[in-house]
Design a protein around this motif. Structure first.
Motif, PDB file in Angstrom:
ATOM      1  N   VAL A 193       2.960 -77.419 -25.619  1.00  0.00           N
ATOM      2  CA  VAL A 193       1.810 -77.909 -25.650  1.00  0.00           C
ATOM      3  C   VAL A 193       0.482 -77.309 -25.340  1.00  0.00           C
ATOM      4  O   VAL A 193      -0.368 -77.458 -26.385  1.00  0.00           O
ATOM      5  CB  VAL A 193       1.618 -79.211 -24.582  1.00  0.00           C
ATOM      6  CG1 VAL A 193       0.436 -80.115 -24.667  1.00  0.00           C
ATOM      7  CG2 VAL A 193       3.045 -80.402 -24.890  1.00  0.00           C
ATOM      8  N   GLU A 194       0.470 -76.323 -24.341  1.00  0.00           N
ATOM      9  CA  GLU A 194      -0.433 -75.376 -24.271  1.00  0.00           C
ATOM     10  C   GLU A 194      -0.696 -74.553 -25.430  1.00  0.00           C
ATOM     11  O   GLU A 194      -1.700 -73.886 -25.772  1.00  0.00           O
ATOM     12  CB  GLU A 194      -0.446 -74.771 -22.899  1.00  0.00           C
ATOM     13  CG  GLU A 194      -0.612 -75.758 -21.808  1.00  0.00           C
ATOM     14  CD  GLU A 194      -1.917 -76.333 -21.809  1.00  0.00           C
ATOM     15  OE1 GLU A 194      -2.841 -75.654 -21.932  1.00  0.00           O
ATOM     16  OE2 GLU A 194      -1.778 -77.404 -21.622  1.00  0.00           O
ATOM     17  N   SER A 195       0.508 -74.115 -26.183  1.00  0.00           N
ATOM     18  CA  SER A 195       0.188 -73.121 -27.039  1.00  0.00           C
ATOM     19  C   SER A 195      -0.630 -73.759 -28.286  1.00  0.00           C
ATOM     20  O   SER A 195      -1.186 -73.293 -28.915  1.00  0.00           O
ATOM     21  CB  SER A 195       1.720 -72.677 -27.595  1.00  0.00           C
ATOM     22  OG  SER A 195       2.319 -71.932 -26.552  1.00  0.00           O
ATOM     23  N   GLY A 213      10.694 -80.957 -26.908  1.00  0.00           N
ATOM     24  CA  GLY A 213      11.609 -81.381 -25.859  1.00  0.00           C
ATOM     25  C   GLY A 213      11.498 -82.801 -25.704  1.00  0.00           C
ATOM     26  O   GLY A 213      12.644 -83.457 -25.263  1.00  0.00           O
ATOM     27  N   THR A 214      10.438 -83.543 -25.737  1.00  0.00           N
ATOM     28  CA  THR A 214      10.377 -84.840 -25.209  1.00  0.00           C
ATOM     29  C   THR A 214       9.174 -85.513 -26.252  1.00  0.00           C
ATOM     30  O   THR A 214       8.514 -85.025 -26.834  1.00  0.00           O
ATOM     31  CB  THR A 214       9.565 -84.988 -23.814  1.00  0.00           C
ATOM     32  OG1 THR A 214       8.229 -84.479 -23.730  1.00  0.00           O
ATOM     33  CG2 THR A 214      10.468 -84.257 -22.918  1.00  0.00           C
ATOM     34  N   ALA A 215       9.346 -86.746 -26.278  1.00  0.00           N
ATOM     35  CA  ALA A 215       8.475 -87.520 -27.155  1.00  0.00           C
ATOM     36  C   ALA A 215       7.166 -87.513 -26.519  1.00  0.00           C
ATOM     37  O   ALA A 215       5.980 -87.511 -27.347  1.00  0.00           O
ATOM     38  CB  ALA A 215       8.869 -88.857 -27.067  1.00  0.00           C
ATOM     39  N   GLU A 247      13.101 -87.081 -35.958  1.00  0.00           N
ATOM     40  CA  GLU A 247      12.788 -88.568 -35.893  1.00  0.00           C
ATOM     41  C   GLU A 247      11.875 -88.673 -34.902  1.00  0.00           C
ATOM     42  O   GLU A 247      10.620 -89.227 -34.839  1.00  0.00           O
ATOM     43  CB  GLU A 247      14.132 -89.370 -35.701  1.00  0.00           C
ATOM     44  CG  GLU A 247      13.827 -90.813 -35.731  1.00  0.00           C
ATOM     45  CD  GLU A 247      13.693 -91.367 -37.082  1.00  0.00           C
ATOM     46  OE1 GLU A 247      12.620 -92.024 -37.284  1.00  0.00           O
ATOM     47  OE2 GLU A 247      14.449 -91.136 -37.858  1.00  0.00           O
ATOM     48  N   THR A 248      12.083 -87.936 -33.562  1.00  0.00           N
ATOM     49  CA  THR A 248      11.168 -88.035 -32.452  1.00  0.00           C
ATOM     50  C   THR A 248       9.818 -87.426 -32.686  1.00  0.00           C
ATOM     51  O   THR A 248       8.705 -88.264 -32.532  1.00  0.00           O
ATOM     52  CB  THR A 248      11.708 -87.380 -31.181  1.00  0.00           C
ATOM     53  OG1 THR A 248      13.064 -88.145 -31.004  1.00  0.00           O
ATOM     54  CG2 THR A 248      10.865 -87.571 -29.973  1.00  0.00           C
ATOM     55  N   ALA A 249       9.640 -86.380 -33.499  1.00  0.00           N
ATOM     56  CA  ALA A 249       8.523 -85.611 -33.817  1.00  0.00           C
ATOM     57  C   ALA A 249       7.639 -86.467 -34.385  1.00  0.00           C
ATOM     58  O   ALA A 249       6.444 -86.851 -34.430  1.00  0.00           O
ATOM     59  CB  ALA A 249       8.720 -84.322 -34.260  1.00  0.00           C
TER      60      ALA A 249
END
Length: 301
Positions: A193-195, A213-215, A247-249
Motif C-alpha cells: 500500500v505504501e509503495s 494479501g487482503t481485500a 478476483e479479489t483485486a
C-alpha cells in the motif's frame, strides 16, 4: 506532479488493454527467473544463452501472448526480434522492460534496482514499444533503503514524460536482513500500500503491484490511486491461487493483470514442440480463465 495521462499516453494505455478496457498483459521479460524454470542446475541455467532464451520467449509470444491484449518483453533477448520477425501480432501491445536481471545491494544490504543500459524512452519507441515497464524495489518503512530507487523512479518518469510515452511502474518489496518470515508477512500488505502511495506521489500513471494479501489492502490501493489504473502481478504463485487473487483485486478496484510465471512456468521448454503444445493448451486455458474474471468486472461504475 500530475498523474493524468496525456493523449499519447492514454492511447498507449488503450493499446495494452483489451476491448473490455482492462489490462491482460503476459509478462515474459524475466531472464534469470526463466532460466531457473527451464533448467534445474546452475550449470544448465548458465548454458542457456540469450539467443536460446529469445527463442523460448518468441514461442510464448506466438502461442500465448498474441491471445492477450499485450506482452511484456525485455530488450536483451526478445525485442526487437519478435517485431522484425513478424511474431508479435499487430493487435497485441508491447511493453518493454527497463530493468536488468537481479539487483545490487548497498553496504546495508538494501536492494538497489538495476536498469538495462541504453533502454531509454526514445530507445523504447525505436524498438516498437507501446510503452515500457520499470521495476524497482522499495521498503517504505525503511527510508534509507529507498533513496537510490526513488531516484530511479523519478528519473524514468521524467524521461518518459519528455518523450510522451506510456510508462508502467512496478514495485516489489523484500525481506530485510534480520527480519523473520512472520514479521515480513505481517508487514507485507502495508508495504505494498505504501509503495503505491510513493509511486503515485512521484507521478506514476499506471502501476503493477503484487497482490497485497487482503481485500482491504486492495481497496486502499485503489483509493490512493484515485483513478490511476493498477494491475496485479502473479509473483510465480500457482494458477489456482492467482485466480483467487485476481478476483479479489478486481472486486476492489484493480484495472487488470500483468502475469507471467503463473501462466507459463510449467509450460515452457527448450524443446520447441513441447513449448508449443503446453502453451497452446495449458497456459492458454489459464489465460482464458483470467480473461473470464476480467470480463465479469468490465464496465463497472
Amino acid at each position: 506532479m500530475t498523474n493524468n495521462m496525456t493523449t499519447s499516453e492514454r492511447r498507449g494505455y488503450q493499446q495494452i488493454c483489451g476491448s473490455n478496457g482492462l489490462m491482460m498483459v503476459v509478462a515474459c521479460d524475466q531472464r534469470g527467473g526463466m532460466r531457473k524454470v527451464l533448467a534445474d542446475t546452475k550449470e544448465k541455467q548458465a548454458a542457456i544463452d540469450e539467443k536460446a532464451l529469445g527463442v523460448v520467449k518468441s514461442g510464448i509470444v506466438r502461442h500465448l501472448a498474441n491471445k492477450a491484449s499485450c506482452v511484456l518483453l525485455d530488450a536483451v533477448c526478445a525485442v526487437p526480434d519478435v517485431v522484425d520477425e513478424g511474431v508479435l501480432a499487430r493487435d497485441t501491445g508491447l511493453l518493454v522492460g527497463l530493468d536488468a536481471s537481479g539487483w545490487d545491494t548497498d553496504q546495508n544490504g538494501y536492494r538497489i534496482s538495476k536498469l538495462v543500459p541504453g533502454i531509454t524512452a526514445r530507445r523504447t519507441r525505436k524498438l516498437g514499444g507501446t510503452g515500457a515497464k520499470l521495476m524497482v524495489y522499495l521498503r517504505p518503512d525503511t527510508p534509507d533503503a529507498n533513496k537510490v530507487n526513488i531516484g530511479i523512479i523519478r528519473d524514468c518518469i521524467a524521461d518518459f514524460a519528455a518523450e510522451d510515452l506510456l510508462l508502467v511502474v512496478e514495485i516489489l518489496t523484500y525481506q530485510l536482513e534480520g527480519e523473520s518470515e512472520a514479521e515480513y508477512k505481517t508487514a507485507f500488505p502495508g508495504l505494498i500500500v505504501e509503495s503505491a502511495r510513493i509511486s503515485i506521489e512521484l507521478g506514476a500513471k499506471v502501476l503493477k503491484l503484487p497482490f497485497p494479501g487482503t481485500a482491504e489492502a486492495c481497496a486502499e490501493i485503489t483509493r490512493l490511486c484515485n483513478g490511476v489504473p493498477w494491475a496485479v502481478l502473479s509473483a510465480g504463485v500457482d494458477h489456482e491461487t492467482f485466480i483467487g487473487q485476481v478476483e479479489t483485486a478486481m472486486e476492489n478496484g484493480a484495472s487488470g493483470v500483468i502475469a507471467g510465471r503463473a501462466l507459463w512456468k510449467d509450460c515452457i521448454s527448450l524443446d520447441a514442440k513441447v513449448n508449443e503444445e503446453r502453451l497452446e493448451s495449458i497456459a492458454s486455458d489459464r489465460l482464458n480463465q483470467i480473461q473470464d474474471v476480467l470480463d465479469r468486472h468490465a464496465g463497472r461504475a
